[in-house]
Design a protein around this motif. Structure first.
Motif, PDB file in Angstrom:
ATOM      1  N   SER A 205       0.825  -1.212   0.000  1.00 52.10           N
ATOM      2  CA  SER A 205       0.000   0.000   0.000  1.00 52.10           C
ATOM      3  C   SER A 205       0.854   1.255   0.000  1.00 52.10           C
ATOM      4  O   SER A 205       1.910   1.295   0.625  1.00 52.10           O
ATOM      5  CB  SER A 205      -0.891   0.035   1.255  1.00 52.10           C
ATOM      6  OG  SER A 205      -1.998  -0.802   1.098  1.00 52.10           O
ATOM      7  N   GLY A 206       0.329   2.270  -0.665  1.00 46.00           N
ATOM      8  CA  GLY A 206       0.997   3.569  -0.678  1.00 46.00           C
ATOM      9  C   GLY A 206       0.134   4.626  -0.025  1.00 46.00           C
ATOM     10  O   GLY A 206      -1.091   4.540  -0.071  1.00 46.00           O
ATOM     11  N   GLY A 207       0.769   5.613   0.559  1.00 47.22           N
ATOM     12  CA  GLY A 207       0.041   6.674   1.247  1.00 47.22           C
ATOM     13  C   GLY A 207       0.487   8.049   0.794  1.00 47.22           C
ATOM     14  O   GLY A 207       1.008   8.233  -0.307  1.00 47.22           O
ATOM     15  N   ARG A 208       0.300   9.007   1.701  1.00 49.61           N
ATOM     16  CA  ARG A 208       0.608  10.397   1.402  1.00 49.61           C
ATOM     17  C   ARG A 208       2.042  10.571   0.896  1.00 49.61           C
ATOM     18  O   ARG A 208       2.323  11.379   0.027  1.00 49.61           O
ATOM     19  CB  ARG A 208       0.420  11.223   2.675  1.00 49.61           C
ATOM     20  CG  ARG A 208       0.219  12.693   2.447  1.00 49.61           C
ATOM     21  CD  ARG A 208       0.171  13.445   3.766  1.00 49.61           C
ATOM     22  NE  ARG A 208      -0.955  13.078   4.611  1.00 49.61           N
ATOM     23  CZ  ARG A 208      -2.165  13.608   4.519  1.00 49.61           C
ATOM     24  NH1 ARG A 208      -2.404  14.528   3.629  1.00 49.61           N
ATOM     25  NH2 ARG A 208      -3.138  13.220   5.315  1.00 49.61           N
ATOM     26  N   GLY A 209       2.959   9.771   1.441  1.00 50.13           N
ATOM     27  CA  GLY A 209       4.367   9.886   1.081  1.00 50.13           C
ATOM     28  C   GLY A 209       4.671   9.529  -0.366  1.00 50.13           C
ATOM     29  O   GLY A 209       5.753   9.831  -0.873  1.00 50.13           O
ATOM     30  N   ALA A 263       3.932   1.770   2.533  1.00 44.48           N
ATOM     31  CA  ALA A 263       4.969   2.703   2.073  1.00 44.48           C
ATOM     32  C   ALA A 263       4.425   4.126   2.102  1.00 44.48           C
ATOM     33  O   ALA A 263       3.397   4.411   1.493  1.00 44.48           O
ATOM     34  CB  ALA A 263       5.419   2.341   0.662  1.00 44.48           C
ATOM     35  N   GLY A 264       5.089   4.993   2.842  1.00 41.49           N
ATOM     36  CA  GLY A 264       4.657   6.389   2.901  1.00 41.49           C
ATOM     37  C   GLY A 264       3.324   6.563   3.603  1.00 41.49           C
ATOM     38  O   GLY A 264       2.583   7.494   3.318  1.00 41.49           O
ATOM     39  N   ASN A 285       8.938   4.566   5.841  1.00 44.34           N
ATOM     40  CA  ASN A 285       8.450   5.925   6.047  1.00 44.34           C
ATOM     41  C   ASN A 285       9.608   6.821   6.454  1.00 44.34           C
ATOM     42  O   ASN A 285      10.490   6.398   7.187  1.00 44.34           O
ATOM     43  CB  ASN A 285       7.366   5.931   7.134  1.00 44.34           C
ATOM     44  CG  ASN A 285       6.480   7.163   7.035  1.00 44.34           C
ATOM     45  OD1 ASN A 285       6.966   8.288   7.070  1.00 44.34           O
ATOM     46  ND2 ASN A 285       5.186   6.948   6.904  1.00 44.34           N
ATOM     47  N   LYS A 286       9.560   8.055   5.969  1.00 43.32           N
ATOM     48  CA  LYS A 286      10.634   9.008   6.297  1.00 43.32           C
ATOM     49  C   LYS A 286      10.609   9.421   7.759  1.00 43.32           C
ATOM     50  O   LYS A 286      11.629   9.731   8.349  1.00 43.32           O
ATOM     51  CB  LYS A 286      10.482  10.268   5.420  1.00 43.32           C
ATOM     52  CG  LYS A 286      11.137  10.132   4.070  1.00 43.32           C
ATOM     53  CD  LYS A 286      11.464  11.478   3.474  1.00 43.32           C
ATOM     54  CE  LYS A 286      10.242  12.114   2.854  1.00 43.32           C
ATOM     55  NZ  LYS A 286      10.563  13.125   1.832  1.00 43.32           N
ATOM     56  N   ASP A 287       9.386   9.429   8.328  1.00 38.12           N
ATOM     57  CA  ASP A 287       9.202   9.933   9.689  1.00 38.12           C
ATOM     58  C   ASP A 287       9.381   8.808  10.703  1.00 38.12           C
ATOM     59  O   ASP A 287       8.556   7.893  10.786  1.00 38.12           O
ATOM     60  CB  ASP A 287       7.800  10.542   9.798  1.00 38.12           C
ATOM     61  CG  ASP A 287       7.490  11.029  11.200  1.00 38.12           C
ATOM     62  OD1 ASP A 287       8.409  11.018  12.056  1.00 38.12           O
ATOM     63  OD2 ASP A 287       6.333  11.395  11.444  1.00 38.12           O
ATOM     64  N   HIS A 298       9.039  -5.165  10.728  1.00 37.95           N
ATOM     65  CA  HIS A 298      10.303  -4.642  10.221  1.00 37.95           C
ATOM     66  C   HIS A 298      10.009  -3.276   9.610  1.00 37.95           C
ATOM     67  O   HIS A 298       9.063  -3.143   8.835  1.00 37.95           O
ATOM     68  CB  HIS A 298      10.898  -5.586   9.158  1.00 37.95           C
ATOM     69  CG  HIS A 298      12.224  -5.114   8.627  1.00 37.95           C
ATOM     70  ND1 HIS A 298      13.418  -5.504   9.186  1.00 37.95           N
ATOM     71  CD2 HIS A 298      12.530  -4.257   7.620  1.00 37.95           C
ATOM     72  CE1 HIS A 298      14.417  -4.919   8.525  1.00 37.95           C
ATOM     73  NE2 HIS A 298      13.895  -4.156   7.577  1.00 37.95           N
ATOM     74  N   GLY A 299      10.778  -2.289   9.999  1.00 34.34           N
ATOM     75  CA  GLY A 299      10.535  -0.953   9.469  1.00 34.34           C
ATOM     76  C   GLY A 299      11.810  -0.340   8.952  1.00 34.34           C
ATOM     77  O   GLY A 299      12.886  -0.577   9.491  1.00 34.34           O
ATOM     78  N   VAL A 300      11.672   0.438   7.890  1.00 37.56           N
ATOM     79  CA  VAL A 300      12.811   1.190   7.372  1.00 37.56           C
ATOM     80  C   VAL A 300      12.464   2.673   7.446  1.00 37.56           C
ATOM     81  O   VAL A 300      11.491   3.115   6.836  1.00 37.56           O
ATOM     82  CB  VAL A 300      13.138   0.805   5.912  1.00 37.56           C
ATOM     83  CG1 VAL A 300      14.352   1.604   5.416  1.00 37.56           C
ATOM     84  CG2 VAL A 300      13.390  -0.684   5.795  1.00 37.56           C
TER      85      VAL A 300
END
Lengths: 320, 253
Positions: A205-209, A263-264, A285-287, A298-300
């Motif tokens: 899935s993709g989001g705002r990012g 993702a995002g 996610n960047k944040d 697992h997170g990046v």
């Protein structure tokens, strides 16, 4: 053994996977009987039998296709009155839930919606559901009448149990209410090459990012590399980047796949309600403070435009 | 309207298996605001339209009605009776249907589901009880010549549907953003009439609602153990490779 009525979800006889899951669950409770409404029963009978339907009740009347919900209510109620089933199972979706509610009201029966599991208990079927954005696990049972239960997709893996189903064509009387809401037109959702969101074992899935409709191509690339369905957060859908039919969340599709890759997506409560029961969750996610990381196995923390292409390359490298 | 525990708060169950309303603040179910919005839009194009809001719930459910009245509309009905507590969808729909019949209606507008129970079956049950069409899950709606027409995103298809008024209509969160109450609206809402009714006013016996009338029972409500937080890595150029390695250990690759 008593019959368990299973309402078949199909498009012109092409049976959708949640029905096979319902037949599999029904075998735990009694003898599965498929209730097939509309045209295409001949096409469907082989697969219904393969997944254990002992009987197929076929009602192919013009009302069923031309009007919303209520003709199905007439048919299912009358079949239930004649067969005296031990339970009625339907797919959880807008149509399935509305049919279930009205059938239960007419039969004087209790109703449980959105079950994620159904097992046989001393007082009839015991259901399991998620509540409060999947923070609670609830078990329940019906205390009055024939239990009417709607089950979410992916509640169980369909299991083959070949049977030779007998086809019956019961007479159904359609009441005046059956023609209350006319279907003026019907546009089937386009089925691409990717798995359908509700049925998929893997979801990306993709989001705002993701930041733009054109960038969803990257989400699709990851999905295709994994053989996954594509989902989108409400923010991405509201921005017009991806179709509403792919929205994952409380008011979109609620998914429970083996793998959910976000993702995002920050992980707002409404989104978490729609994916929190996924078996494995990974997030990019960047944040670093995004709530999605609280759920992730697992997170990046990083830029999805760097991480995802590298992921696709690495998947291809590992597979070659 | 439904007054529900704040979805962003930590919601819990009571020992009886019902929603614990005491431990968190409640507010107007977000999905009902879309129904309020559609009602207001319809009233804007019809000078004779009157909007009344209806809720069932304990005393503070009036807050949900005040919120709706602050957005616009004319009056409200609050059905409150301690025997109603613990009702399932059948008991609740009985109370709502009797109150709607008592008041009279051309159109009953609902949200697609509440944000706490999330069953989404009340509009269908209301239509069944009232004997009127259920034009549900609409993403848009138009009223013309005594019919309501709209687009429904259904299981696997988009359909356009039409039913005659009077009808029960439910709208989704895609039907159009709800307006915010203005200061003037908030002040005006304080003067709008809110009628309070109990079960005797509706001719309903206590045994028909509440736990006595419920047709299903919760056996257990267990808090799901919080997910154990996994490994979170900062991408320093190899985040994608680390992710692939994780997916391989889980056999997704």
């Amino acid at each position: 053994m008593a019959e368990i009525l299973v309402l078949v979800d199909h498009v012109d006889g092409a049976v959708r996977k949640p029905t096979l899951e319902l037949l599999t669950l029904a075998r735990r409770l009694g003898e599965p009987s498929a209730v097939f409404l509309g045209p295409g029963a001949d096409r469907a009978s082989e697969v219904l039998g393969r997944y254990g339907a002992q009987k197929i009740h076929v009602v192919d009347a013009p009302e069923v296709d031309g009007y919303l919900v209520t003709p199905a209510v007439d048919a299912l109620t009358q079949i239930a009155e004649r067969t005296g089933p031990a339970a009625i199972l339907l797919p959880s979706g807008p149509d399935g839930k509305e049919i279930a509610a009205r059938v239960a009201l007419r039969l004087g029966s209790g109703l449980i919606t959105d079950a994620v599991d159904v097992t046989a208990g001393p007082d009839g079927p015991v259901t399991e559901q998620s509540a409060f954005a999947a923070t609670y696990q609830v078990t329940a049972h019906v205390t009055q009448g024939v239990p009417v239960i709607t089950v979410k997709p992916n509640a169980t893996a369909p299991e083959v149990a070949p049977a030779e189903p007998v086809t019956e064509k019961p007479d159904v009387t359609f009441g005046p209410a059956s023609q209350a809401v006319r279907i003026l037109s019907r546009t089937p959702r386009e089925r691409g090459d990717r798995p359908e969101l509700t049925e998929a074992d893997l979801v990306v899935s993709g989001g705002r990012g993701v930041n733009g409709a054109e960038n969803f191509a990257l989400i699709e690339r990851v999905a295709d590399a994994l053989g996954a369905a594509v989902g989108a957060s409400r923010a991405a859908v509201d921005a017009g980047w991806y179709p509403h039919s792919h929205q994952v969340g409380q008011t979109g599709t609620q998914v429970s796949p083996q793998l959910y890759l976000a993702a995002g997506i920050s992980g707002a409560i409404q989104h978490r309600a729609g994916m929190q029961t996924s078996k494995t969750i990974v997030a990019v996610n960047k944040d670093a403070d995004a709530p999605i990381f609280e759920l992730a196995d697992h997170g990046v923390v990083g830029d999805l435009f760097a991480v995802l292409p590298q992921l696709v390359d690495e998947i291809e490298r590992r597979r070659s | 309207m439904k007054h529900v525990p704040d979805a962003t708060a930590d919601r819990t169950f009571t020992e009886a298996g019902t929603t614990d309303r005491a431990s968190v603040d409640s507010l107007l179910s977000e999905l009902d605001e879309y129904a309020v919005e559609q009602a207001l839009r319809l009233a804007e194009s019809d000078a004779d339209a009157e909007i009344s809001y209806l809720t069932v719930g304990p005393g503070d459910a009036r807050d949900a009605l005040r919120k709706a009245l602050a957005m616009g509309g004319d009056a409200a009905i609050h059905v409150s009776d301690e025997d109603i507590e613990g009702s399932d969808a059948f008991g609740t729909s009985l109370v709502l249907a009797k109150a709607i019949e008592r008041h009279g209606f051309d159109l009953v507008l609902c949200g697609m589901a509440s944000t706490d129970g999330t069953m989404g079956v009340l509009p269908a049950l209301l239509a069944e009880r009232l004997g009127v069409p259920a034009v549900t899950h609409l993403e848009d709606l138009a009223i013309e010549d005594g019919t309501v027409t709209g687009r429904r995103e259904s299981d696997g298809a988009t359909v356009r549907i039409q039913g005659a008024l009077p009808a029960v209509v439910s709208v989704t969160d895609r039907s159009g953003d709800a307006r915010y109450p203005s200061f003037k609206g908030i002040m005006a809402a304080k003067k709008k009439p809110v009628e309070t009714l109990g079960l005797p006013d509706l001719g309903i016996e206590a045994a028909e609602v509440g736990p006595a009338g419920a047709r299903s029972a919760v056996d257990t409500a267990t808090r799901r153990p919080p997910r154990t937080k996994g490994e979170i890595v900062a991408d320093e150029g190899t985040g994608g490779i680390a992710l692939a390695a994780f997916l391989t250990t889980k056999k997704f690759i």
